[in-house]
Write an enzyme that holds these catalytic residues in place. Sequence first.
Site, PDB file in Angstrom:
ATOM      1  N   HIS A   1       1.178   4.641   4.689  1.00  0.00           N
ATOM      2  CA  HIS A   1       0.265   5.257   3.726  1.00  0.00           C
ATOM      3  C   HIS A   1       0.621   6.721   3.508  1.00  0.00           C
ATOM      4  CE1 HIS A   1      -3.231   2.174   4.343  1.00  0.00           C
ATOM      5  NE2 HIS A   1      -2.081   1.601   4.075  1.00  0.00           N
TER       6      HIS A   1
ATOM      7  N   SER B   1       0.802  -1.219   0.000  1.00  0.00           N
ATOM      8  CA  SER B   1       0.000   0.000   0.000  1.00  0.00           C
ATOM      9  C   SER B   1       0.838   1.272   0.000  1.00  0.00           C
ATOM     10  CB  SER B   1      -0.938   0.005   1.208  1.00  0.00           C
ATOM     11  OG  SER B   1      -1.716  -1.164   1.221  1.00  0.00           O
TER      12      SER B   1
END
Length: 352
Positions: free
Chosen positions: A313, A255
């Site tokens: 993230h 991610s």
Amino acid sequence: MAWSCCARVWVRQELWGSSGIRTHRNTLYTQQRNGFRRPAQKSDPQTPNPKTGIKPQKSSLSPPAYQESSRSVKILVKPFFFTIGFSGCAFGSAAIWQYEHLKSKVQNYFEDSRADWMDKVRPQKGMDFRRQVNQWWNSLSNGQRTVSGIIAANVFVFCLWRIPSLQRVMLTYFTSNPTSRVVCSPMLLSAFSHFSFLHMAANMYVLWSFSTSIVSLLGREQFMAAYLSAGVFSTFVSYFCKTVTGRFGSSLGASGAIMMVLAAVCTKMPEARLAIIFLPMFTFTAGNALKAIIALDTAGLILGWKFFDHAAHVGGALFGMWYVTYGHNLIWKNREPVVKAWHTIRTWRPNK
């Protein structure tokens, strides 16, 4: 263009025993080293220590005890230099890759023309599986062909997680933890690691959806360098936040790198319309989607949410926004010295 949520999760260990699978938060094994002067004394696991009165636990398949780790920033020195060194090597290799690709493209032009002529002359079979695969491959965009290798690598690592005998190796090298005995190589390998199928499917779907746009924006070679560098950089941001807050734990997932892709596309095309895969009737601009994702991950980072690695993230998103705004001109447009040096090495001939 479809959009879906991507997540770099905190990993939970999977211990394979005779009674099935047991899960718990990843922690550290602590072992006492014995010198040569005095051998280790064997003790009954069920007999408490007479000095401390604490009953020792078995170490076979029982969850290891949690130990508070030091917050010293010294553990970030090696990851810091690894991040800088790996990113430099990634972009340098991408510049050489582009040079070799352009050179071979010119050399193979006449060979490809001859191959096309032979295919027309040669009698064709009605159902040629190889030709169908080639037609499907050629129908893909350049971006989709580029990320196919990344998706294949993620699927391969996902299959390795299913092998019980490789669990210890996977936890050591394919999960990132600043307090682990191996800290550098997992910064890259964990970006290709998924234990949950849904986690991998969501990340690969987002990567596939944005592949055409990001490769058209950066090119194949530059995209690969930025993707790998973002994976390492996002892990370093995760290391930093874990060290500062003292909330240590292993994490894995692509991610961080995928957030770079999403942030780069949304920064360059903020007015593009996106939609969630299960709710296609609701559309929103790419700029608003990026703001919402960063706000959500920032809140999770501040509030200490532990299900997702929000620091990774945020690190990936910041890297993507920085690179398309400043990094492209600062790094990629200054690759000429590397290409010239490589050209000199390739064309050098020893004097007779």
